[in-house]
Design an enzyme around this catalytic site. Structure first.
Site, PDB file in Angstrom:
ATOM      1  N   GLU A  99     108.007  63.046  14.613  1.00 56.25           N
ATOM      2  CA  GLU A  99     107.708  63.722  15.883  1.00 56.25           C
ATOM      3  C   GLU A  99     108.271  65.141  15.853  1.00 56.25           C
ATOM      4  OE1 GLU A  99     108.041  61.122  19.354  1.00 56.25           O
ATOM      5  OE2 GLU A  99     109.025  62.760  20.423  1.00 56.25           O
ATOM      6  N   ASP A 101     108.954  68.040  18.764  1.00 59.49           N
ATOM      7  CA  ASP A 101     108.945  68.135  20.231  1.00 59.49           C
ATOM      8  C   ASP A 101     109.258  69.496  20.799  1.00 59.49           C
ATOM      9  OD1 ASP A 101     108.704  65.411  20.648  1.00 59.49           O
ATOM     10  OD2 ASP A 101     110.864  65.077  20.680  1.00 59.49           O
ATOM     11  N   GLU A 103     109.975  70.439  24.805  1.00 56.68           N
ATOM     12  CA  GLU A 103     110.032  69.921  26.181  1.00 56.68           C
ATOM     13  C   GLU A 103     110.569  71.043  27.057  1.00 56.68           C
ATOM     14  OE1 GLU A 103     112.207  66.264  26.639  1.00 56.68           O
ATOM     15  OE2 GLU A 103     111.048  65.261  25.085  1.00 56.68           O
TER      16      GLU A 103
END
Ligand SMILES: *[C@@H]1O[C@H](CO)[C@@H](O)[C@H](O)[C@H]1NC(C)=O
Ligand SMILES: *[C@@H]1O[C@H](CO)[C@@H](O)[C@H](O)[C@H]1NC(C)=O
Length: 284
Positions: A99, A101, A103
């Site tokens: 993953e 990411d 955010e």
């Protein structure tokens, strides 16, 4: 004079048609949850996600990719966005997932968003770095990019690199490079931790909260059961991003960002890792 205007208009129309063909949300993404709170608008040129007390919303790419450069324009939730989290990430899902990411943790009006980044390789994350931005991300669209190639992962904002995670597999550090990932995005409520560590709660009187997605550009290797669209069977395509790394200008920019805007780095968190910092921290 009139002829000139017509000609210019024709040129503009051609340009717009090409641009829209290149980045139409309908063509590349599906709204996957939120019961109508996620919307694709303006013939695929705009996507909005919204959040109210009952639910957030999210979307996902139709394709899976194994390496790529994804540029996404986002305008984050304006006003009092405390408690809300907008995500934009690549993931392979599953137990030993990979993953990458981005955010965006909302805040009270006028207080800074936090850009949170993390990387999972074979199910293991714990590589957080967090930043403030040098502009208000709710006023205009800005471009948030993930470059993922076999040598490194680079997070950038408006072309300025924030973070690079190098492939140090030769030193025994796992790197995401064998699992295809989809692109995901969501807007949801996380007021138990997102803002001031959970102290500033979501103010539901301000709902619905809305984040907007404008242009995007995906240069990536599509992964299907028959392999990668970038395999040597397709030599015609030019994947210069596959070899891209930070040049000296990029190195200088990343140092500027890390010096002035980085607010958390797992690599300096000795309290969290009393047994010793993760090995990549001393190798990077
Ligand atoms: C919100 O603002 C406060 C006060 O400036 C700051 O400490 C915090 O890092 C900001 N961001 C988030 C997501 O909490
Ligand atoms: C591929 O792209 C790079 C950078 O954009 C360019 O310098 C190079 O000439 C291109 N190669 C081909 C074969 O088109």
């Amino acid at each position: 004079m009139t002829n000139k205007i017509i000609l210019i208009n024709l040129l503009l129309i051609t340009f717009l048609v090409e641009a829209s063909a290149a980045s139409n949300f309908n063509q590349y993404f599906d709204i996957t949850w939120g019961d109508g709170r996620g919307k694709i608008l303006n013939n695929g040129q705009l996507l909005t996600l919204s959040l109210d007390k009952a639910s957030g919303s999210g979307f996902r790419s139709k394709n899976e990719y194994l390496f790529g450069k994804i540029d996404m324009q986002l305008k984050l939730v304006p006003g009092n966005s405390a408690g809300t989290v907008t995500t934009y990430y690549l993931s392979s899902l599953g137990d030993a997932h990979d993953e990458i990411d981005f955010e965006f943790l909302g805040n009270l009006s006028g207080d800074p968003y936090i850009v949170h980044t993390n990387i999972y390789a074979q199910g293991k994350g714990n590589k957080e770095q967090q930043f403030y931005l040098w502009f208000d991300p709710t006023k205009d669209f800005h471009t948030y990019s993930i470059l993922w190639n076999p040598q490194s992962i680079i997070f950038s904002v408006d072309g300025t690199p924030l973070r690079e995670f190098k492939n140090l597999e030769s030193k025994g550090i796992p790197f995401p490079k064998s699992q295809a990932m989809s692109i995901y995005s969501s807007l949801w409520d996380a007021d138990n931790w997102a803002t001031r560590g959970g102290l500033a709660k979501t103010d539901w009187s301000q709902a619905p909260f809305t984040a907007s997605y404008g242009n995007f550009n995906i240069q990536a290797c599509v992964w299907t059961s028959s392999g990668s669209s970038c395999s040597s069977k397709n030599p015609s395509s030019n994947h210069s991003w596959m070899k891209q790394s930070l040049d000296s200008t990029g190195q200088a920019r990343i140092q500027w960002v890390q010096k002035n805007y980085m607010i958390y780095n797992y690599c300096t968190d000795t309290k969290r890792f009393p047994q010793g910092l993760p090995p990549e921290c001393s190798l990077a």
